[in-house]
Scaffold this active site. Structure first.
Site, PDB file in Angstrom:
ATOM      1  N   ASN A  75     -14.691  -6.659  -0.978  1.00  9.41           N
ATOM      2  CA  ASN A  75     -14.131  -6.887  -2.204  1.00  9.41           C
ATOM      3  C   ASN A  75     -14.587  -7.932  -3.126  1.00  9.41           C
ATOM      4  O   ASN A  75     -13.899  -8.417  -3.967  1.00  9.41           O
ATOM      5  CB  ASN A  75     -12.827  -6.459  -2.118  1.00  9.41           C
ATOM      6  CG  ASN A  75     -12.378  -5.406  -1.662  1.00  9.41           C
ATOM      7  OD1 ASN A  75     -12.896  -4.202  -1.576  1.00  9.41           O
ATOM      8  ND2 ASN A  75     -11.458  -5.517  -0.408  1.00  9.41           N
ATOM      9  N   HIS A 113      -1.713   2.010  -3.102  1.00  3.92           N
ATOM     10  CA  HIS A 113      -1.965   1.255  -1.869  1.00  3.92           C
ATOM     11  C   HIS A 113      -0.574   1.084  -0.919  1.00  3.92           C
ATOM     12  O   HIS A 113       0.324   1.181  -0.979  1.00  3.92           O
ATOM     13  CB  HIS A 113      -2.148  -0.400  -2.335  1.00  3.92           C
ATOM     14  CG  HIS A 113      -2.635  -1.097  -1.143  1.00  3.92           C
ATOM     15  ND1 HIS A 113      -1.883  -1.968  -0.528  1.00  3.92           N
ATOM     16  CD2 HIS A 113      -3.803  -1.263  -0.862  1.00  3.92           C
ATOM     17  CE1 HIS A 113      -2.966  -2.461   0.401  1.00  3.92           C
ATOM     18  NE2 HIS A 113      -3.988  -2.025   0.246  1.00  3.92           N
ATOM     19  N   GLU A 165      -1.435   1.526  -9.276  1.00  2.23           N
ATOM     20  CA  GLU A 165      -2.531   0.582  -9.358  1.00  2.23           C
ATOM     21  C   GLU A 165      -3.285   0.563 -10.771  1.00  2.23           C
ATOM     22  O   GLU A 165      -3.108   1.541 -11.314  1.00  2.23           O
ATOM     23  CB  GLU A 165      -3.760   0.662  -8.268  1.00  2.23           C
ATOM     24  CG  GLU A 165      -3.200   0.464  -7.026  1.00  2.23           C
ATOM     25  CD  GLU A 165      -3.924   0.883  -5.710  1.00  2.23           C
ATOM     26  OE1 GLU A 165      -5.209   0.613  -5.898  1.00  2.23           O
ATOM     27  OE2 GLU A 165      -3.633   1.614  -4.905  1.00  2.23           O
ATOM     28  N   SER A 201      -7.752   1.521  -5.323  1.00  2.06           N
ATOM     29  CA  SER A 201      -8.952   0.564  -4.356  1.00  2.06           C
ATOM     30  C   SER A 201      -9.895   1.587  -3.533  1.00  2.06           C
ATOM     31  O   SER A 201     -10.737   1.061  -3.208  1.00  2.06           O
ATOM     32  CB  SER A 201      -8.060   0.006  -3.397  1.00  2.06           C
ATOM     33  OG  SER A 201      -6.954   0.968  -2.757  1.00  2.06           O
ATOM     34  N   ASP A 235      -0.400  -2.950 -10.174  1.00  5.09           N
ATOM     35  CA  ASP A 235      -1.188  -3.449  -9.185  1.00  5.09           C
ATOM     36  C   ASP A 235      -2.470  -3.804  -9.726  1.00  5.09           C
ATOM     37  O   ASP A 235      -3.402  -2.826  -9.417  1.00  5.09           O
ATOM     38  CB  ASP A 235      -0.877  -2.856  -7.751  1.00  5.09           C
ATOM     39  CG  ASP A 235      -1.761  -3.628  -6.730  1.00  5.09           C
ATOM     40  OD1 ASP A 235      -2.521  -4.700  -7.004  1.00  5.09           O
ATOM     41  OD2 ASP A 235      -1.499  -3.275  -5.515  1.00  5.09           O
ATOM     42  N   HIS A 294      -7.642  -4.964  -7.848  1.00  3.87           N
ATOM     43  CA  HIS A 294      -9.202  -4.803  -7.752  1.00  3.87           C
ATOM     44  C   HIS A 294      -9.792  -4.896  -9.300  1.00  3.87           C
ATOM     45  O   HIS A 294     -11.031  -4.904  -9.382  1.00  3.87           O
ATOM     46  CB  HIS A 294      -9.790  -3.309  -7.339  1.00  3.87           C
ATOM     47  CG  HIS A 294      -9.423  -3.046  -5.838  1.00  3.87           C
ATOM     48  ND1 HIS A 294     -10.269  -3.559  -4.982  1.00  3.87           N
ATOM     49  CD2 HIS A 294      -8.257  -2.748  -5.134  1.00  3.87           C
ATOM     50  CE1 HIS A 294      -9.808  -3.360  -3.666  1.00  3.87           C
ATOM     51  NE2 HIS A 294      -8.625  -2.790  -3.669  1.00  3.87           N
ATOM     52  N   LYS A 298      -9.663 -10.724  -3.627  1.00  5.82           N
ATOM     53  CA  LYS A 298     -10.820  -9.910  -4.314  1.00  5.82           C
ATOM     54  C   LYS A 298     -11.943 -10.684  -4.923  1.00  5.82           C
ATOM     55  O   LYS A 298     -12.483 -11.371  -4.550  1.00  5.82           O
ATOM     56  CB  LYS A 298     -10.312  -8.340  -4.542  1.00  5.82           C
ATOM     57  CG  LYS A 298      -9.945  -7.658  -3.457  1.00  5.82           C
ATOM     58  CD  LYS A 298      -8.640  -6.874  -3.402  1.00  5.82           C
ATOM     59  CE  LYS A 298      -8.266  -6.433  -2.145  1.00  5.82           C
ATOM     60  NZ  LYS A 298      -6.992  -5.644  -2.350  1.00  5.82           N
TER      61      LYS A 298
HETATM   62  C1  LIG Z   1      -5.835  -5.474  -1.021  1.00  6.19           C
HETATM   63  C2  LIG Z   1      -4.641  -4.816  -1.910  1.00  6.19           C
HETATM   64  C3  LIG Z   1      -3.397  -5.209  -1.703  1.00  6.19           C
HETATM   65  C4  LIG Z   1      -3.346  -6.431  -0.579  1.00  6.19           C
HETATM   66  O1  LIG Z   1      -3.626  -7.630  -0.778  1.00  6.19           O
HETATM   67  P1  LIG Z   1      -3.986  -8.538   0.344  1.00  6.19           P
HETATM   68  O2  LIG Z   1      -3.893 -10.043  -0.395  1.00  6.19           O
HETATM   69  O3  LIG Z   1      -5.213  -7.945   0.897  1.00  6.19           O
HETATM   70  O4  LIG Z   1      -2.837  -8.513   1.332  1.00  6.19           O
HETATM   71  C5  LIG Z   1      -2.404  -4.811  -2.425  1.00  6.19           C
HETATM   72  N1  LIG Z   1      -2.616  -3.933  -3.315  1.00  6.19           N
HETATM   73  C6  LIG Z   1      -3.986  -3.310  -3.496  1.00  6.19           C
HETATM   74  C7  LIG Z   1      -4.207  -2.303  -4.693  1.00  6.19           C
HETATM   75  C8  LIG Z   1      -5.026  -3.701  -2.751  1.00  6.19           C
HETATM   76  O5  LIG Z   1      -6.404  -3.414  -2.883  1.00  6.19           O
END
Ligand SMILES: *Cc1c(COP(=O)(O)O)cnc(C)c1O
Length: 390
Positions: free
Chosen positions: A49, A135, A182, A186, A211, A214, A245
């Protein structure tokens, strides 16, 4: 005696294996760069990522080294005890600037961010409504919050509206509703209908949390994310992001109003009861944001988009959303995804097979992710290999 823990667990693992759902850790001995070293063999890496190639950028390494020289490695305690170090506070100022919000709060991971934010915003009397593909951290947080959990089909605003309508007559003073999605998904690489979601939550008096794990770094005028691109910064109560990411570091954050952040400092248990991230980590992430917002970010985003467009041209498959760096190559059966990933691996290409519970059963896929660090020639190699293996 068949009840010893190891025997029971071995039995459960056997079952996972027979369903093609067993997972194992594979050692990587290189930075997250296109030419990675996987289990001792050179591979072309399309699994990370690290969309902008910042995870091993010399300026991030230098910033973290400087922070380490000044503050040491460990933070020593949680932020509220004695661990609220300069680099953490600086990073939060950077995030607030970057996201154009009043304030921001950093957690040691994105997972901890979702857990802390959601469980402190809603409780047993409330309602939380999430997208079916949200997620795992959001799902787990929703369950842990004790709020009534409702799930709407992926990106389906009509279905969400029906759920909201069911609670319309309830007293909103007594019962809060939190919608969580999101922005760039993801595992599917597509985009939430953020404008419609904002309209709905306003019409029904609900709150919205987005969220941007990404999307951070890849969309919007200063690459603040899709919320920024859609011009919705002021309209969304809770913006979440991660630093692991495109930003090239580790950790997660909430960006929003001063009041929201103050509240989370007081109520988010994954923040309160957890040692602060290492200051080197905060310094690196702040540098990552800095680079993203400037000409480095602009240039790298152009390279990333060029790679996405080339792959799309060569394979005849459009991205899941415009400029999405996540290509789900749907295969369905878990075994098929594993076999295809193994064939690619033989061709020197590393693309992970994504299976349940990261996606639904029978929705297995290859998840191809592009980085600005890939060359055009490397993208071509992937396209050729996937034709051969697919
Ligand atoms: C990767 C991810 C997380 C978690 O983040 P980390 O820092 O890896 O714990 C949360 N939400 C989404 C949509 C993700 O892709």
């Amino acid at each position: 005696m068949t009840n010893s823990m190891n025997q029971v667990l071995a039995g459960r693992l056997d079952q996972l294996r027979s369903q093609n759902l067993l997972r194992v850790l594979r050692q990587v001995d290189s930075p997250q760069i296109p030419r990675a070293l996987l289990e001792g063999a050179p591979v072309l890496n399309f699994s990370s990522n690290d969309y902008l190639g910042l995870a091993s950028h010399p300026e991030l390494i230098e910033a973290s080294a400087q922070a380490m020289a000044r503050f040491g490695f460990g933070s020593g305690a949680s932020r509220l005890i004695s661990g609220s170090l300069g680099p953490h506070q600086e990073l939060e100022k950077s995030i607030a600037r970057f996201k154009r919000t009043e304030a921001a709060l950093v957690f040691s991971s994105g997972y901890a961010t979702a857990l802390g934010a959601i469980t402190s915003l809603v409780t047993r009397n409330d309602i939380i409504i999430i997208d079916r593909l949200a997620h795992a951290s959001i799902v787990d947080a929703a369950r842990l919050s004790g709020a009534v959990l409702r799930v709407f089909p992926h990106n389906d605003c009509d279905a969400l509206e029906k759920i909201l309508a069911r609670y319309e007559s309830r007293d909103r003073d007594q019962q809060k509703i939190l919608i969580v999605t999101e922005s760039l998904f993801s595992m599917d690489g597509d985009i939430a209908p953020l404008k419609e979601l904002v309209e709905l939550k306003e019409r029904f008096g609900a709150w919205l949390m987005v969220d941007e794990a990404h999307a951070t770094g890849l969309f919007g005028e200063t690459r603040g994310g899709l919320v920024q691109q859609f011009g919705l910064t002021g309209a969304i109560e809770v913006q979440m992001g991660t630093l692991g990411k495109a930003v090239g570091g580790a950790g997660g954050f909430i960006a929003g109003s001063e009041i929201l952040i103050q509240y989370l400092v007081n109520r988010a248990r994954s923040f309160i009861f957890s040692t602060a991230m290492p200051p080197a980590n905060s310094a690196a992430a702040a540098k990552g944001l800095d680079l993203i917002a400037g000409p480095v970010g602009q240039a790298r985003l152009e390279r990333l988009r060029r790679n996405i467009a080339l792959f799309s041209d060569l394979t005849g498959r459009p991205p899941a959303a415009q400029h999405s760096p996540i290509f789900p190559w749907m295969l369905g059966a878990e075994e098929k995804a594993l076999d295809t990933a193994a064939r690619l691996r033989e061709l020197g290409i590393f693309v992970p097979a994504i299976r349940y519970p990261s996606v639904g059963l029978g929705e297995a896929r290859l998840r191809i992710t592009f980085s600005a660090a890939h060359s055009l020639e490397e993208v071509e190699r992937l396209a050729n290999a996937i034709k051969k293996a697919g």
